[in-house]
Scaffold this active site. Structure first.
Site, short mmCIF file in Angstrom:
data_model
loop_
_atom_site.label_atom_id
_atom_site.label_comp_id
_atom_site.label_asym_id
_atom_site.label_seq_id
_atom_site.Cartn_x
_atom_site.Cartn_y
_atom_site.Cartn_z
N GLY A 316 -20.46 28.76 20.35
CA GLY A 316 -19.73 28.13 19.26
C GLY A 316 -20.64 27.37 18.32
O GLY A 316 -21.75 26.99 18.68
N GLY A 318 -20.55 24.24 15.08
CA GLY A 318 -19.79 23.22 14.39
C GLY A 318 -20.55 22.69 13.20
O GLY A 318 -21.61 23.21 12.83
N GLY A 319 -20.02 21.63 12.59
CA GLY A 319 -20.65 21.10 11.41
C GLY A 319 -22.01 20.48 11.65
O GLY A 319 -22.86 20.46 10.76
N ASP A 432 -9.47 14.33 14.32
CA ASP A 432 -9.79 15.71 13.94
C ASP A 432 -9.08 16.70 14.87
O ASP A 432 -9.68 17.64 15.39
CB ASP A 432 -11.30 15.94 13.98
CG ASP A 432 -11.74 17.11 13.10
OD1 ASP A 432 -12.85 17.63 13.31
OD2 ASP A 432 -10.96 17.52 12.21
#
Length: 564
Positions: A316, A318-319, A432
């Site tokens: 994965g 993410g930011g 979030d």
């Protein structure tokens, strides 16, 4: 109370002991050959046995499903935690796998509340970490010409050693004729499904070498936590269950063998093991620390477990970084979150460490530890095999979730948020909540993840004022414009997420109704106002799986959550 790894269970179903010809077969397949118990007792016997029974029940339930040969389970609520892993041979029927599982569980009862156990049976074994049984050989030598028999065994085992890591499920069953006779050699190899290709390959190479010690015995087995290899002069699976090796034996087979032999892999691994043992024995303060059940990991250990954070282990992005799958501590599968350098990444690291390390709940991702002694900041989290929710709602597996699974996901997320908002002396606002931050375990039970934006709200305050943080589409408009942060921010996001789970559409998907452009929330309200909000449900769901009144009520609750 710290989390204790009580029992690591590996069920590998096979036939240990001396096999007999199938036309005169007598079997004691579920008779224990050896039982080994941990040296320490659990902190609370009552809690331990409750968790143990729960873990065993979960494993058995998962193995009872058709075509399921591998399962993990855990019970992590207050007190001693119990982890379990089970794997059956692919040539067995579900009933045969369950029979062995039941016998193994019964045998392990003799260990009482010991904090670890393993038991070897004819048809399976339960194994705690740090236990190694290199090979088990038959006492009977072959009646075939020894040279031809040994050569056939070596060639067959060599081929399945190379082929198994190249299969999708890390499993091979095959046969080979002995030259100058009518004898047939039967062999299988299997790695645990949560292993990487590299780990499977290395484990089977060791198993292959160990089985040399069994020749010219009629059969032998090499046992390791990560893999299993067996050969026999007698049939222990049906001929129609073999797998064609040609598809997995490319032209690189000879070069693979040459490279492995010439690299002195065994010596390198021995030196590496001694180095790691010596470093742990010294216990430098920045290598391993235990604090309230959260562990400080060594950067080099995590780097090794992820093959230098290679693409092969990437699960994965993410930011602020990437997430990698890793196997540590002799078989425990974890997720390693690597954060990029920079102020924002350090702030996210601090938030996750401070917030997630303080919570323990079945619907919240469990933080196992962190690492700060390398060039990147690392978080070590429990591994969720089904990945993130968004991939099942509109990714490659779109439409595979049934209504029971979806309703469990909605309820589980709600439970997790209640725990964050109500069950501490302070509130934790996640900020979030979205589909990509909901991870699913083997049973599709949800866990809220990614606490990088989370904030504390003291007990004596109803809200705090802060700059906007979150994901557009999931964030309440009032919070985005005014920065007024309270638990209502997560409640709004939950409402949006529930609508996504029900409909199978992203909140940012655009629906055109006449001249008007509508997003998911607008579309849901339009349907509700017309009294036909039942039409919001994903068409992939069988109408026989739900009751319309119940579904409408869930949609109405989701819409209420978006009204701050």
């Amino acid at each position: 109370m710290s989390v204790l790894v009580v029992v690591m269970i590996t069920l590998v179903v096979t036939e240990l002991g001396v096999a007999q010809p199938s036309n005169n077969e007598t079997t004691n397949a579920n008779t224990p050959l050896g039982i080994f118990c941990g040296s320490n007792d659990a902190m609370s016997a009552a809690i331990f046995f409750r968790h143990l029974n729960s873990t065993f029940s979960q494993l058995r339930s998962r193995l009872s499903n058709f075509g399921v040969y591998y399962a993990t389970a855990q019970s992590l609520e207050s007190g001693d935690a119990v982890y379990g892993l089970a794997q059956c041979r692919n040539y067995l029927l579900s009933t045969e796998c369950l029979a062995c599982f039941d016998a193994a569980v019964s045998a392990v009862e003799s260990c009482g509340s010991a904090n670890g156990a393993h038991v070897y049976l004819d048809n399976c074994f339960l194994n705690k970490k740090d236990v190694d049984v290199p090979e088990i050989c038959s006492n009977e030598s072959t009646s075939q010409p020894v040279t031809a028999f040994s050569q056939a065994v070596k060639e067959l085992l060599s081929d399945i050693r190379v082929a198994t890591p190249r299969t999708s499920n890390f499993y091979i069953a095959s046969t080979r004729q002995v030259t100058s006779s009518n004898a047939t050699i039967y062999a299988i190899a299997q790695c645990v499904e949560n292993a990487s290709k590299a780990i499977c390959k290395n484990c089977l190479s060791t198993a292959y070498k160990n089985l040399y010690n069994c020749l010219p015995s009629v059969e032998g087995r090499a046992i390791n936590v990560a893999c299993f290899m067996r050969y026999s002069e007698f049939s222990f699976f049906q001929n129609n269950q073999t797998i064609n090796l040609i598809h997995f034996l490319g032209s690189s087979i000879k070069s693979d063998i040459i490279i492995e032999v010439s690299s002195s892999a065994g010596l390198v691994l021995l030196i590496l093991a001694l180095f790691l043992w010596f470093r742990r024995w010294r216990k430098p303060k920045d290598v391993e620390k235990e604090s309230q059940g959260i562990r400080c990991y060594c950067y080099e250990d995590l780097k090794l477990a992820t093959n230098n954070f290679s693409e092969e282990y990437l699960i994965g992005k993410g930011g602020f970084g990437e997430v990698f799958k890793a196997i540590i501590d002799n078989g425990i599968v974890v997720a390693v979150k690597k954060l990029h350098d920079g102020f924002r990444a350090k702030k996210e690291f601090e938030n996750e460490g401070n917030h997630n390390s303080n919570v323990r709940h079945r619907n919240l991702i469990l933080q196992l530890g962190w690492c700060t002694d390398g060039p990147e900041l690392l978080l070590v989290l429990e591994y969720m095999p089904q990945g993130s929710l968004d991939k099942l709602l509109w990714g490659e597996k779109k439409g595979t979730l049934n209504w029971r699974q979806r309703s469990d996901i909605i309820l589980g997320i709600a439970r997790g948020l209640v725990h964050l908002h109500e069950e501490f002396h302070f509130k934790i606002i996640h900020r979030d909540i979205k589909s990509s931050n909901i991870l699913l375990d083997n049973d599709f039970q949800p866990k809220i993840a990614d606490f990088g934006l989370a904030r504390f709200i003291p007990e004596d305050q109803t809200h705090v004022s802060t700059r906007f943080a979150g994901t557009m589409g999931y964030t309440a408009p009032e919070y985005a414009t005014r920065g007024h942060l309270s638990e209502k921010v997560d409640t709004y996001s939950f409402g949006i997420l529930a609508l996504e789970v029900i409909s199978g559409h992203s909140c940012n998907d655009v629906n055109y109704s006449g001249l008007r452009m509508e997003y998911l929330l607008d579309h849901a309200w339009q349907l509700y106002e017309k009294g036909i909000h039942i039409k919001l449900i994903d068409e992939a769901i069988d109408p026989n799986e739900y009751q319309e009144d119940n579904l409408k009520k869930i949609i109405e609750i989701a819409l209420m959550c978006t009204q701050l």
